[in-house]
Design an enzyme around this catalytic site. Structure first.
Site, PDB file in Angstrom:
ATOM      1  N   HIS A  96      -1.166  -0.708   8.620  1.00 37.90           N
ATOM      2  CA  HIS A  96      -0.367  -1.734   7.955  1.00 37.90           C
ATOM      3  C   HIS A  96       0.471  -2.514   8.971  1.00 37.90           C
ATOM      4  O   HIS A  96       0.535  -3.751   8.947  1.00 37.90           O
ATOM      5  CB  HIS A  96       0.525  -1.043   6.910  1.00 37.90           C
ATOM      6  CG  HIS A  96       1.313  -1.989   6.054  1.00 37.90           C
ATOM      7  ND1 HIS A  96       2.379  -1.584   5.296  1.00 37.90           N
ATOM      8  CD2 HIS A  96       1.195  -3.326   5.839  1.00 37.90           C
ATOM      9  CE1 HIS A  96       2.879  -2.626   4.654  1.00 37.90           C
ATOM     10  NE2 HIS A  96       2.174  -3.697   4.965  1.00 37.90           N
ATOM     11  N   GLU A 146      -1.829  -4.666  10.902  1.00 39.65           N
ATOM     12  CA  GLU A 146      -2.210  -5.856  10.131  1.00 39.65           C
ATOM     13  C   GLU A 146      -1.139  -6.946  10.276  1.00 39.65           C
ATOM     14  O   GLU A 146      -1.440  -8.120  10.428  1.00 39.65           O
ATOM     15  CB  GLU A 146      -2.402  -5.462   8.660  1.00 39.65           C
ATOM     16  CG  GLU A 146      -2.583  -6.627   7.702  1.00 39.65           C
ATOM     17  CD  GLU A 146      -1.637  -6.573   6.507  1.00 39.65           C
ATOM     18  OE1 GLU A 146      -0.940  -7.575   6.267  1.00 39.65           O
ATOM     19  OE2 GLU A 146      -1.597  -5.527   5.826  1.00 39.65           O
ATOM     20  N   HIS A 147       0.137  -6.544  10.243  1.00 39.38           N
ATOM     21  CA  HIS A 147       1.216  -7.522  10.437  1.00 39.38           C
ATOM     22  C   HIS A 147       1.227  -8.052  11.878  1.00 39.38           C
ATOM     23  O   HIS A 147       1.437  -9.238  12.119  1.00 39.38           O
ATOM     24  CB  HIS A 147       2.577  -6.877  10.154  1.00 39.38           C
ATOM     25  CG  HIS A 147       2.931  -6.802   8.705  1.00 39.38           C
ATOM     26  ND1 HIS A 147       4.018  -7.449   8.175  1.00 39.38           N
ATOM     27  CD2 HIS A 147       2.339  -6.160   7.667  1.00 39.38           C
ATOM     28  CE1 HIS A 147       4.085  -7.200   6.872  1.00 39.38           C
ATOM     29  NE2 HIS A 147       3.084  -6.417   6.536  1.00 39.38           N
TER      30      HIS A 147
END
Length: 1026
Positions: A102, A105-106
């Site tokens: 996550h 992904e950022h």
């Protein structure tokens, strides 16, 4: 963005296979036909074609390829839809809960080799006409999709996405900003205490304050305890600070490789161009590897397990003594078996969907809980699927009883099976969903195939839905007990099942805060003075980087001149049926008919207004005519694509204190079912059932529970609605119908021991609303079907003519506006005009058990037709991109924030899942100062225009064409005029509107915050605390 797979993918599973194909009959060769010319074995730009399959149900041709050098998999869906989509997904299988996929992904979206500026992703939002841009982290894959209707834009975005995914910078500073960091509370003050900060850290704190999400996460972790599903892929807030920058880079190197990637493109653009660009800009630079990211099967348990977890109490729960959740979850088979997945999905619907399903009858109707548990039904988002059944909003004492009912219901299903008519109703639903066209069909497809393809299932097989339907019918014919045997095998005899209870703990929030504090102290106690100094310096460096004006010139961009100067016109005809005005709109709806009716609320007594949303919820679910509520639900499923009633508050386009109020009836059906659909509506008009108090109680409890659950997800919407309450008459009604006032009202209704007063109120509302005297209708269908449809509408009007009655409007100040601008003497909309309305300032704080805030400030400005409206629209986009995003998200650590101009004449600032409250209000203030100072360039203005136009020009489905005219009286001419005003906005206009409407002395504003206990606000008498 972290995808809670249980909740989200469930909605996508039968999300309707839709999409626009308004031009598919016009082109001499369609995209789908052209794609049929590819041959298996053919080589195109380093890819080899493996399979070419026509999928006529979805009007597309699927082309499956693999990349020769790296083994990357590729699927292209050629279809006559100009809203083209690209997506790349990677199998990401973390083995801890630090949230590494996550945070990655950022971070990959924060700059790459070719585009090294900070945050190209957010910058491209304003340099493109994209119809969708995002990224998702699921439990076992990460997906990067975008869509756009412009070919040049597609190439620009593809270039940015490929570079971000395969060649990101992954700077340490971006990791601190997006993931987590230790930093002084006030970065400029080295003596202020050290705290955890970071965008994902705060996002996940917000996600875990949502009890439904928390439960879903626990359930998945405990049902699949042996591999990647046992961890939190989005990041467990207390584990996130264990992630290092080195680990992040290592995860990228091992997972973000073409050999671990699946590419999907969709739409009418030529496949060769996509393949060439992907090969040249990315894949040619890699060799094949073995990514070794496969997920092994979960070893089966020899005996069932039980477990329990706790959560925070819910301030809005209908009954504080009943806040427990209990659910039984079963491990099913591998999702790559397409037909088995299809069968289990249908079986799940038969077991739990609607009032005719066995579990609804056995669990919901006895009112043991308020609704099914947040995780319910078939879930195919993990390698092996699961099925869950249980209740939320129940008392702890009922635990054994619920377990007993679940096992008894399974026995009953094995015994009696399902009625044939219910199976037909479900298959009818699938038929409608394949014909219904939405505007984001490409995205629906990408999400629909993602999980199975991720585990090497065949995506083409998933698209051939008719094959599965035919096979399913065949199986039932051959083996009448086909479904019962599945129930016996997967539920009765399955030892891999988990019973999970969740109960509220008054001290839960305190314990979470203590655990975070303990984690923080552990990190701090090991720090030397020089470490502290370094943390302070790094904090200042980050602040400086965030404050620096960004040079984004390396990024590709469309120009304002790339935007179409004129809108495409939507022709409509005005007609009438039984004395009721009707708008007819001929569209390529694929054999579906869309019907809508707007009914005015003008004659409804004021004291009944709060009850209108409840009326809308229950009117289609209580039974009508000769049908009880079960038969009604069955008929609606068999004959329509759904029937609904919703509240409407429509601000006037010329006056802020004028608005229309009403309810909208909507339904759709296949052409062959027209008479049946109108028969169901006439029964609702003539003989609705309201007297079943037990049924009403079930619906009230479910509705109150749903509203309470929605706050942590949509808190910014509730804050904005409350902020606008005292600024316009329409804003006041919006709060009554859809704001915190409605949430609290429904909580009160759900707490009543006797609902007879509500039972008496509903028919009173009905006679005011379902009145032909204040109604207008709209039909969207194909030219071939229009006359049949209007004939059916005529006979419907005759059937319900007894409901026509002249009633006096409650408010005397009614303004009439013609439905057809060309015909002043014709039928009209009746709006309420409150010329004496006095807007007033109000600051409201709702204390709620969340660790984050939702902050909003709304300012009364101008209506849609005003010459300054366009400038305010562009100002909102520009302030968001060029100022507020940096202040609220990058520096403040909130998940999101910005400003926008609303259709009702309110200019609103907002923040989402925000660790700050007062600091954010001051950022709103400073944003206005920034705009007034005029420190922005022509490039900034052009980018804001692109961003506004990508929303203005977002595609509209054939079933929704002509709706803005039907509901709000906004004609194509008015839209074109607004368009020209947007093009004309310049630097001077923007500074001018910021000064005139948003400056401190000029404005009338409302402020609202939803969030945790706040001492500053408590001590300030200017706030109203709820």
């Amino acid at each position: 963005m972290f995808l809670q797979t249980k909740a989200v993918l469930q909605k996508l599973r039968y999300l309707g296979f839709n999409g626009r194909q308004q031009t598919w009959r016009l082109k001499s060769t369609s995209a789908a036909e052209r794609a049929l010319q590819y041959q298996p074995g053919q080589n195109i730009h380093g890819f080899t074609v493996r399979e070419v399959v026509a999928v006529p149900d979805l009007f597309l041709t699927a082309v499956k390829l693999t990349h020769d050098k790296t083994g990357a998999q590729y699927l292209h869906a050629a279809r006559d839809d100009s809203n083209n989509l690209f997506s790349v997904q990677l199998r990401t299988t973390p083995m801890d809960s630090t949230g590494v996929p996550h945070i990655l992904e950022h971070t990959v979206l924060c700059g790459s080799e070719k585009y090294p500026c900070r945050d190209p992703f957010f910058k491209m939002l304003n340099r493109s006409l994209s119809t969708f841009m995002n990224a998702f982290t699921a439990s076992d894959y990460t997906m990067y999709p975008f869509s756009t209707q412009n070919e040049k834009d597609f190439q620009n975005l593809l270039s940015v996405y490929l570079d971000a995914v395969f060649f990101p910078c992954l700077r340490e500073q971006d990791f601190w900003q997006e993931g987590w960091r230790l930093e002084n509370e006030t970065p400029t003050d080295p003596n202020s205490p050290l705290v955890f900060k970071g965008v994902v850290f705060n996002e996940m704190k917000g996600a875990f304050s949502d009890n439904e999400q928390l439960y879903a996460q626990h359930l998945q972790n405990k049902l699949y305890p042996d591999h990647t599903y046992s961890v939190v892929s989005g990041g467990e807030p207390l584990a996130i600070p264990d992630l290092t920058w080195e680990q992040l880079k290592h995860f990228h190197a091992t997972h973000y490789h073409p050999s671990n990637a699946r590419f999907f493109t969709y739409g009418d653009l030529p496949l060769e161009n996509h393949l060439q660009q992907i090969q040249e800009e990315a894949l040619s630079k890699f060799q094949r590897i073995d990514p070794n990211t496969q997920v092994p099967p979960q070893p089966h348990w020899a005996s069932p397990r039980e477990d329990r977890v706790t959560c925070g109490p819910d301030a809005m729960a209908p009954d504080p003594a009943r806040q427990n959740t209990l659910c039984v979850s079963y491990l099913l088979g591998d999702i790559t078996d397409t037909f088995e997945g299809f069968t289990l999905g249908l079986l799940s619907s038969l077991m739990i969907s609607g009032p005719n399903s066995p579990f609804y009858k056995s669990l919901i109707e006895p009112k043991i809980g308020t609704d099914f548990s947040s995780v319910v039904g078939y879930d195919g988002s993990t390698k092996e699927a699961s099925f869950s059944i249980g209740l939320q909003g129940m008392a702890e004492d009922d635990t054994e009883k619920v377990k007993q009912i679940i096992s008894q219901t399974i026995d009953d299903i094995i015994q009696t099976g399902f009625e044939e008519e219910r199976i037909e109703a479900l298959l009818h639903k699938i038929e409608i969903q394949m014909k219904h066209q939405s505007t984001n069909f490409g995205l629906s497809l990408a999400s629909y195939i993602a999980s199975s393809w991720n585990h090497d299932g065949d995506p083409v097989e998933l698209l051939r839905i008719s094959d599965s339907v035919a096979k399913f019918r065949e199986a039932l014919k051959e083996k009448p007990r086909f479904l019962q045997d599945k129930v016996k095998f997967y539920f009765k005899e399955n030892t891999h099942r988990l019973t999970l209870a969740m109960s509220p703990d008054e001290t839960y929030m305190d314990k979470q805060a203590e655990a975070e504090e303990e984690k923080l102290q552990k990190k701090i106690q090991d720090l030397s003075d020089s470490d502290r100094k370094e943390i302070h310096e790094k904090g200042l460096e980050l602040l400086a980087a965030q404050s620096k004006t960004q040079d984004a010139s390396c990024l590709p961009a469309l120009k304002v001149s790339d935007i179409e100067p004129t809108i495409s016109v939507t022709p409509v005809q005005m007609s009438s049926a039984g004395g009721v005005p009707v708008q007819l709109c001929e569209q390529p709806t694929n054999g579906l008919v869309y019907f809508r009716a707007m009914c005015s609320l003008n004659t409804l007594p004021e004291e009944l207004r709060l009850y209108v949303p409840l009326f809308c919820t229950v009117i289609t679910k209580m039974g009508c005519g000769a049908l009880d509520y079960r038969q009604q639900a069955q008929q609606m499923d068999l004959r329509t694509g759904g029937m609904s009633v919703s509240t409407q508050v429509i601000p006037d386009s010329t006056h802020l204190d004028t608005f229309e109020q009403g309810v909208l009836l909507s339904s759709s059906c296949l052409e062959r079912n027209l008479p049946h659909m109108f028969q169901l509506w006439s029964d609702l008009f003539n003989k609705p059932h309201f007297d079943n108090e037990e049924r009403l109680r079930v619906l009230v409890m479910m509705s109150a529970q749903e509203l309470a659950n929605g706050i942590s997800y949509s808190g910014h919407m509730y804050a904005m609605t409350r902020g606008g309450r005292h600024l316009t008459p329409a804003g006041d009604l919006e709060e009554t119908f859809g704001g915190m006032e409605q949430v609290r009202f429904m909580k009160r209704i759900a707490e009543m021991s006797d609902l007879s007063q509500v039972v008496r109120t509903l028919p009173r509302i009905k006679k005011h609303l379902f009145n032909l005297d204040n109604m207008r209708c709209a039909i969207n269908t194909t030219p071939q079907k229009m006359s049949d449809t209007t004939a059916e509408l005529e006979s419907f009007m005759k059937d319900v003519a007894g409901n026509r009655k002249k009633r006096k409007a409650v408010r005397t100040n009614i303004v009439k506006k013609p439905l057809d601008p060309e015909d002043d003497a014709g039928p009209s909309r009746k709006l309420i005009s409150e010329t004496n309305f006095q807007p007033c300032q109000m600051k409201t704080f709702f204390q709620l058990p969340f660790p984050v805030n939702f902050v909003s400030e709304s300012i009364r400005t101008v209506p849609f037709s005003h010459e300054d409206y366009a400038s305010l629209c562009i100002l909102g986009k520009m302030m968001t991109a060029k100022y507020l995003h940096g202040q609220i998200r990058e520096k403040g650590g909130a998940y999101g924030g910005g400003a926008r101009m609303g259709g009702g004449g309110l200019f609103s600032f907002y923040s989402y899942r925000d660790p700050n409250s007062m600091q954010t209000l001051s950022a709103f203030r400073k944003g206005v100062d920034w705009a007034k100072s005029g420190q922005f360039t022509q490039q900034d203005i052009d980018e804001a225009k692109l961003s506004v136009f990508s929303a203005v020009d977002s595609p509209v489905a054939p079933g929704n064409k002509g709706m803005s005219r039907f509901l709000g009286g906004v004609t194509d001419e008015m839209k074109q005029n607004h368009r020209e005003q947007l093009f004309a906005v310049d630097h001077k206009n923007l500074v001018d509107v910021a000064e005139r409407y948003l400056g401190v002395g000029q404005r009338t504003c409302g402020v609202a915050i939803l969030g945790p206990e706040n001492n500053t606000i408590k001590k300030d008498p200017s706030w109203i605390v709820k």
